[in-house]
Design a protein around this motif. Structure first.
Motif, PDB file in Angstrom:
ATOM      1  N   LEU A 215       0.828  -1.206   0.000  1.00 48.10           N
ATOM      2  CA  LEU A 215       0.000   0.000   0.000  1.00 48.10           C
ATOM      3  C   LEU A 215       0.858   1.250   0.000  1.00 48.10           C
ATOM      4  O   LEU A 215       0.571   2.219  -0.727  1.00 48.10           O
ATOM      5  N   SER A 216       1.923   1.239   0.790  1.00 49.22           N
ATOM      6  CA  SER A 216       2.825   2.387   0.838  1.00 49.22           C
ATOM      7  C   SER A 216       3.474   2.628  -0.519  1.00 49.22           C
ATOM      8  O   SER A 216       3.581   3.773  -0.982  1.00 49.22           O
ATOM      9  N   ASP A 217       3.899   1.519  -1.173  1.00 49.46           N
ATOM     10  CA  ASP A 217       4.502   1.656  -2.501  1.00 49.46           C
ATOM     11  C   ASP A 217       3.504   2.207  -3.507  1.00 49.46           C
ATOM     12  O   ASP A 217       3.849   3.062  -4.339  1.00 49.46           O
ATOM     13  N   LEU A 218       2.268   1.732  -3.417  1.00 48.11           N
ATOM     14  CA  LEU A 218       1.234   2.216  -4.343  1.00 48.11           C
ATOM     15  C   LEU A 218       0.928   3.685  -4.094  1.00 48.11           C
ATOM     16  O   LEU A 218       0.713   4.459  -5.046  1.00 48.11           O
ATOM     17  N   GLN A 219       0.909   4.082  -2.826  1.00 46.24           N
ATOM     18  CA  GLN A 219       0.651   5.489  -2.506  1.00 46.24           C
ATOM     19  C   GLN A 219       1.783   6.366  -3.041  1.00 46.24           C
ATOM     20  O   GLN A 219       1.534   7.467  -3.559  1.00 46.24           O
ATOM     21  N   ASP A 220       3.032   5.879  -2.915  1.00 47.51           N
ATOM     22  CA  ASP A 220       4.160   6.624  -3.465  1.00 47.51           C
ATOM     23  C   ASP A 220       4.027   6.756  -4.977  1.00 47.51           C
ATOM     24  O   ASP A 220       4.304   7.815  -5.550  1.00 47.51           O
ATOM     25  N   GLN A 221       3.613   5.669  -5.642  1.00 44.08           N
ATOM     26  CA  GLN A 221       3.447   5.701  -7.092  1.00 44.08           C
ATOM     27  C   GLN A 221       2.342   6.658  -7.494  1.00 44.08           C
ATOM     28  O   GLN A 221       2.453   7.389  -8.489  1.00 44.08           O
TER      29      GLN A 221
END
Length: 234
Positions: free
Chosen positions: A49-55
């Protein structure tokens, strides 16, 4: 066999222990394992989720960035003729010949098949001759700025190193023509001032240059690019 009270008690304790162990192995341990796996899955999901939010944060301005790149690319592409079939390319040349202050008449025009050429960046080097006095003046003007000049040279070298040759489509046109000398000069000048600046006189041979009407032959290279569709229109 008759069991005494002590034996019965031991059997009861053993039975209870077996029930407890069996219950632990059959129910408690699987539940603990499932809980541990669920905790691991939760942590993995949090990272994802954190990676997706960064993306998402990186991509929130993607549309504007694409439009900006399209605009800058279109400005460069505007210097080139749009990709077109061969007969339209010859029509374009005839239009340039028909301009009032040009008025070139072609007696024969042939066009090559569509091909590709490599455009290579280059640096102009002056061939002007400097006198000893000019050299001394340059040395005086550059005194104390050696480091700055060296830095500038290094920056230019790095910039040139980043430049790469580009492959681009083109047509080659061989033309027999008649014109006035001034009309031909105007045609050559117009090639540098037209909206598209990617038509180049590859070579030219002019006869009877001192007469009012000249005749000759030339080869034109017409470099073309296929224009990109505006992303904002989609």
């Amino acid at each position: 066999m008759k069991l005494n009270y002590r034996d019965k008690l031991i059997l009861i304790v053993v039975f209870v222990l077996l029930v407890v162990v069996a219950g632990f192995m059959l129910f408690v341990k699987p539940a603990i394992d499932d809980c541990s796996q669920a905790s691991s899955d939760l942590e993995s999901a949090k990272v994802q989720l954190s990676d997706l939010q960064d993306q998402v944060d990186k991509d929130k301005n993607l549309a504007a960035e694409i439009q900006s790149l399209y605009t800058s690319t279109s400005q460069v592409a505007a210097n080139f003729y749009d990709y077109q079939v061969a007969y339209k390319a010859t029509d374009k040349v005839r239009e340039l010949f028909a301009v009032d202050d040009v008025n070139i008449k072609n007696s024969n025009m042939t066009i090559s098949a569509y091909g590709s050429a490599v455009l290579q960046p280059y640096t102009y080097t002056s061939t002007a001759t400097a006198t000893d006095f000019d050299t001394k003046v340059d040395e005086y003007n550059n005194a104390g700025s050696t480091d700055s000049a060296a830095d500038t040279t290094a920056e230019n070298t790095d910039a040139n190193a980043e430049q790469t040759a580009q492959t681009i489509g083109y047509y080659s046109l061989d033309i027999q023509f008649t014109s006035s000398l001034s009309g031909f000069k105007n045609f050559a000048d117009n090639l540098t001032t037209n909206n598209e600046k990617s038509m180049v006189i590859k070579n030219v041979n002019i006869e009877n240059v001192n007469e009012s009407e000249i005749s000759g032959s030339m080869t034109l290279n017409m470099y073309v690019l296929k224009k990109l569709a505006d992303p904002s229109a989609s």
